[in-house]
Design an enzyme around this catalytic site. Structure first.
Site, PDB file in Angstrom:
ATOM      1  N   ARG A  48      36.524  29.042  41.505  1.00 49.84           N
ATOM      2  CA  ARG A  48      37.526  30.100  41.241  1.00 49.84           C
ATOM      3  C   ARG A  48      37.772  30.905  42.517  1.00 49.84           C
ATOM      4  NH1 ARG A  48      34.353  30.330  36.378  1.00 49.84           N
ATOM      5  NH2 ARG A  48      33.205  32.182  37.052  1.00 49.84           N
TER       6      ARG A  48
ATOM      7  N   LYS B 125      47.218  46.408  35.216  1.00 49.62           N
ATOM      8  CA  LYS B 125      48.082  45.683  34.284  1.00 49.62           C
ATOM      9  C   LYS B 125      47.444  45.616  32.903  1.00 49.62           C
ATOM     10  CE  LYS B 125      48.350  41.581  32.970  1.00 49.62           C
ATOM     11  NZ  LYS B 125      48.262  40.125  32.878  1.00 49.62           N
TER      12      LYS B 125
ATOM     13  N   LYS C 130      56.839  45.057  32.950  1.00 47.90           N
ATOM     14  CA  LYS C 130      56.720  43.593  33.076  1.00 47.90           C
ATOM     15  C   LYS C 130      57.077  42.957  31.730  1.00 47.90           C
ATOM     16  CE  LYS C 130      53.420  39.921  34.214  1.00 47.90           C
ATOM     17  NZ  LYS C 130      52.339  39.505  35.121  1.00 47.90           N
TER      18      LYS C 130
HETATM   19  C1  5MM Z   1      47.774  35.061  34.891  1.00 48.28           C
HETATM   20  O1  5MM Z   1      47.705  35.184  33.481  1.00 48.28           O
HETATM   21  C2  5MM Z   1      47.492  36.522  33.016  1.00 48.28           C
HETATM   22  C3  5MM Z   1      46.215  36.659  32.291  1.00 48.28           C
HETATM   23  O2  5MM Z   1      46.214  35.946  31.091  1.00 48.28           O
HETATM   24  P1  5MM Z   1      44.891  35.964  30.148  1.00 48.28           P
HETATM   25  O3  5MM Z   1      44.524  37.361  29.842  1.00 48.28           O
HETATM   26  O4  5MM Z   1      45.352  35.172  28.965  1.00 48.28           O
HETATM   27  O5  5MM Z   1      43.802  35.240  30.876  1.00 48.28           O
HETATM   28  C4  5MM Z   1      48.742  36.973  32.224  1.00 48.28           C
HETATM   29  O6  5MM Z   1      48.587  38.201  31.605  1.00 48.28           O
HETATM   30  C5  5MM Z   1      49.857  37.056  33.213  1.00 48.28           C
HETATM   31  O7  5MM Z   1      49.638  38.123  34.101  1.00 48.28           O
HETATM   32  C6  5MM Z   1      51.219  37.260  32.590  1.00 48.28           C
HETATM   33  O8  5MM Z   1      51.330  36.797  31.289  1.00 48.28           O
HETATM   34  C7  5MM Z   1      52.232  36.527  33.437  1.00 48.28           C
HETATM   35  O9  5MM Z   1      51.841  35.184  33.575  1.00 48.28           O
HETATM   36  P2  5MM Z   1      52.921  34.060  33.330  1.00 48.28           P
HETATM   37  O10 5MM Z   1      52.147  32.780  33.519  1.00 48.28           O
HETATM   38  O11 5MM Z   1      53.447  34.252  31.940  1.00 48.28           O
HETATM   39  O12 5MM Z   1      53.972  34.289  34.384  1.00 48.28           O
END
Ligand code: 5MM
Length: 341
Positions: free
Chosen positions: A46, A136, A220
């Site tokens: 990671r 976020k 967002k």
């Molecule tokens: C990168 O993914 C973020 C974290 O997701 P999990 O909490 O499920 O692990 C996610 O919140 C992300 O910041 C947003 O949804 C935007 O990601 P996408 O892939 O939709 O652009």
């Protein structure tokens, strides 16, 4: 609360030509991504993957900020520089995911509430000390047959988002407010528009009631788009027009910027939609990206967990960052995809 600092950072996050990399995958999500390239999700893998992205030559020209995960904000480059410090030196603002995930909402089968408010004040203080200047929190709203989403689930999630945002600002951290209406399912673009309107209306009502400084936050949202399994998916121009219609109705011009999530769109779709929207300007806010999958998917595949492909992964990521940077000014065209990175 230092309002001028919050406004300065929020403005820098949505600066013209730049956007945000969402690299805040939690343990379960990054494992899923690594499963896709048959790579074991160890801490070192990671770390290496995140280092590949953060040190990609040229990416800083199009990336204003990176959202980190709790593990990542404590990790270092291979020569020992903590990631937040490395990013800051490149002119990239470090941010942190502070929600603890969407959990089943008791009494509302099939709906979720995002948790993480307990102890948040203390965690924010620690994250600021580690270098985070924004945070976020993602609320997840599903669209399904019948009564989902319920008005109650929308209100509960909007309330939590606003409590989070107020706590961030109290600690001089810019909140990214992310109410995501999922694009899973077979729903029409019209249904997505209706639900996104209701969600944004409620979110801004709660933000106002919680006395959140709109000038010191970033929204967002999802784009207004057909469900992935819909029979007739709306074309890109319709997505751009519907999304702008909803945002114009519900996002006050005091908000400096809107940074979209990609939500399962392909990388090229997400870039095209953003560019088309920016072509429809002038707009009262800056319109940019905060993509996870749409910025990372091609880079992850090019790397494949193989050391010899490190530079190839960086090249793919820098290319997507550059094309999305162009999309923030409406200057992206699909034929640029075939041009050299
Ligand atoms: C990168 O993914 C973020 C974290 O997701 P999990 O909490 O499920 O692990 C996610 O919140 C992300 O910041 C947003 O949804 C935007 O990601 P996408 O892939 O939709 O652009």
């Amino acid at each position: 609360m230092n309002s001028s600092e919050l406004m300065r950072v929020a403005g820098a996050m949505v600066a013209r030509g730049k956007g945000i990399l969402a690299a805040d995958e939690s343990g379960g999500t990054i494992k899923k991504r690594f499963d896709g390239i048959k790579l074991e999700s160890t801490e070192e893998h990671r770390r290496t993957y995140r280092e590949m992205l953060f040190t990609a030559p040229g990416a800083a020209e199009s990336v204003s900020g990176v959202i980190l995960y709790d593990e990542t904000i404590r990790q270092k480059t291979r020569d020992g520089t903590p990631f937040p410090q490395y990013l800051t030196k490149q002119g990239i603002i470090p941010g942190i995911k502070v929600d603890l995930g969407a959990k089943p909402l008791a009494g509302f089968s099939g709906e979720t509430i995002t948790e993480g408010l307990d102890g948040l004040r203390e965690r924010l203080v620690e994250y600021r000390g580690l270098g985070a200047r924004f945070a976020k929190w993602r609320a997840v709203i599903d669209i399904a047959e019948g009564t989902i989403p319920s008005a109650f689930a929308v209100a509960a999630n909007a309330h939590a988002l606003a409590r989070y945002a107020a706590l961030c600002q109290e600690n001089d951290i810019v909140p990214i407010v992310e109410p995501e209406v999922l694009m899973d399912g077979a729903h029409s673009i019209e249904r997505c528009e209706q639900v996104t309107e209701a969600v944004l209306e409620r979110v801004f009502r709660e933000l106002f009631e919680h006395r959140v400084l709109l000038e010191g936050m970033v929204l967002k949202p999802n784009m207004v788009i057909s469900g992935k399994k819909a029979a007739n998916r709306a074309p890109p121009q319709a997505v751009a027009e519907a999304t702008l219609r909803v945002l114009r109705r519900h996002v006050p011009p005091a908000v400096p910027g809107i940074a979209f999530l990609s939500g399962g769109q392909s990388p090229t779709e997400a870039t095209l939609h953003l560019s088309l929207m920016n072509k429809l300007g002038p707009l009262p806010w800056s319109l940019t990206f905060s993509y996870g999958r749409a910025l990372q998917d091609t880079a992850l595949k090019a790397w494949g967990g193989v050391a010899a492909n490190f530079a190839a992964g960086q090249k793919e990521y820098a290319k997507r960052a550059r094309l999305n940077g162009l999309a923030t000014t409406g200057r992206y065209a699909p034929d640029m995809e075939s041009q050299a990175a």
